[in-house]
Design a protein around this motif. Sequence first.
Motif, PDB file in Angstrom:
ATOM      1  N   PHE A   1       0.819  -1.210   0.000  1.00 37.13           N
ATOM      2  CA  PHE A   1       0.000   0.000   0.000  1.00 37.13           C
ATOM      3  C   PHE A   1       0.860   1.270   0.000  1.00 37.13           C
ATOM      4  O   PHE A   1       0.326   2.365   0.008  1.00 37.13           O
ATOM      5  N   GLY A   2       2.176   1.114  -0.021  1.00 40.41           N
ATOM      6  CA  GLY A   2       3.085   2.254   0.046  1.00 40.41           C
ATOM      7  C   GLY A   2       3.457   2.842  -1.304  1.00 40.41           C
ATOM      8  O   GLY A   2       4.385   3.626  -1.386  1.00 40.41           O
ATOM      9  N   ASN A   3       2.745   2.476  -2.346  1.00 38.46           N
ATOM     10  CA  ASN A   3       3.040   2.983  -3.685  1.00 38.46           C
ATOM     11  C   ASN A   3       1.808   3.706  -4.227  1.00 38.46           C
ATOM     12  O   ASN A   3       0.731   3.115  -4.308  1.00 38.46           O
ATOM     13  N   PRO A   4       1.937   4.984  -4.593  1.00 33.66           N
ATOM     14  CA  PRO A   4       0.772   5.749  -5.055  1.00 33.66           C
ATOM     15  C   PRO A   4       0.055   5.141  -6.264  1.00 33.66           C
ATOM     16  O   PRO A   4      -1.180   5.160  -6.315  1.00 33.66           O
ATOM     17  N   THR A   5       0.792   4.583  -7.207  1.00 32.55           N
ATOM     18  CA  THR A   5       0.129   3.988  -8.375  1.00 32.55           C
ATOM     19  C   THR A   5      -0.701   2.777  -7.969  1.00 32.55           C
ATOM     20  O   THR A   5      -1.836   2.615  -8.424  1.00 32.55           O
ATOM     21  N   ARG A   6      -0.156   1.942  -7.094  1.00 34.39           N
ATOM     22  CA  ARG A   6      -0.935   0.782  -6.638  1.00 34.39           C
ATOM     23  C   ARG A   6      -2.161   1.233  -5.856  1.00 34.39           C
ATOM     24  O   ARG A   6      -3.241   0.652  -5.998  1.00 34.39           O
ATOM     25  N   LEU A   7      -2.019   2.284  -5.053  1.00 32.58           N
ATOM     26  CA  LEU A   7      -3.181   2.805  -4.328  1.00 32.58           C
ATOM     27  C   LEU A   7      -4.243   3.340  -5.286  1.00 32.58           C
ATOM     28  O   LEU A   7      -5.443   3.152  -5.057  1.00 32.58           O
ATOM     29  N   LYS A   8      -3.817   3.986  -6.339  1.00 39.20           N
ATOM     30  CA  LYS A   8      -4.776   4.485  -7.333  1.00 39.20           C
ATOM     31  C   LYS A   8      -5.523   3.327  -7.976  1.00 39.20           C
ATOM     32  O   LYS A   8      -6.752   3.387  -8.155  1.00 39.20           O
ATOM     33  N   ILE A   9      -4.813   2.273  -8.314  1.00 38.96           N
ATOM     34  CA  ILE A   9      -5.459   1.096  -8.909  1.00 38.96           C
ATOM     35  C   ILE A   9      -6.458   0.505  -7.928  1.00 38.96           C
ATOM     36  O   ILE A   9      -7.593   0.201  -8.297  1.00 38.96           O
ATOM     37  N   ILE A  10      -6.058   0.358  -6.685  1.00 36.09           N
ATOM     38  CA  ILE A  10      -6.970  -0.168  -5.660  1.00 36.09           C
ATOM     39  C   ILE A  10      -8.198   0.729  -5.530  1.00 36.09           C
ATOM     40  O   ILE A  10      -9.326   0.241  -5.445  1.00 36.09           O
ATOM     41  N   SER A  11      -7.985   2.043  -5.545  1.00 32.71           N
ATOM     42  CA  SER A  11      -9.122   2.967  -5.408  1.00 32.71           C
ATOM     43  C   SER A  11     -10.115   2.796  -6.550  1.00 32.71           C
ATOM     44  O   SER A  11     -11.324   2.833  -6.336  1.00 32.71           O
TER      45      SER A  11
END
Length: 124
Positions: free
Chosen positions: A47-57
């Motif tokens: 969860f510490g990567n902004p791109t992965r968080l965007k995908i999750i969102s």
Amino acid sequence: MEKNNLEPNNDDVCEIYDSHADAVERVKERMILEEEYSDLSEFFKIFGNPTRLKIISLLCIEDLCVCDICEALDLNQTTVSNQLRILRANNIVKYQKEGKMARYSLTDLHIEMIYKVGLEHILE
């Protein structure tokens, strides 16, 4: 998000060292194994990567194919695919082939809950 003042001032430590054996025993009984702490730490790193968080969102809103994720985030397919591979390897997302398309979704409701609770925390 308000940042705490981390300047040392000694107000944030006990003035005398006198642990409470009953409280220590209660919490030690409920601690998980060292390996589980390590696994949990690795899980939260995802969860510490902004791109992965965007995908999750995005996937909290609805299941999407890779092309939709690329368009929504204005990223190329290589970047999105690399991040999806990491998320998939860590059991955060799964995909289902629909003809020539790969449609991604979150593996379960826990992932959405973790994302939403984290977001709620930083927005308060």
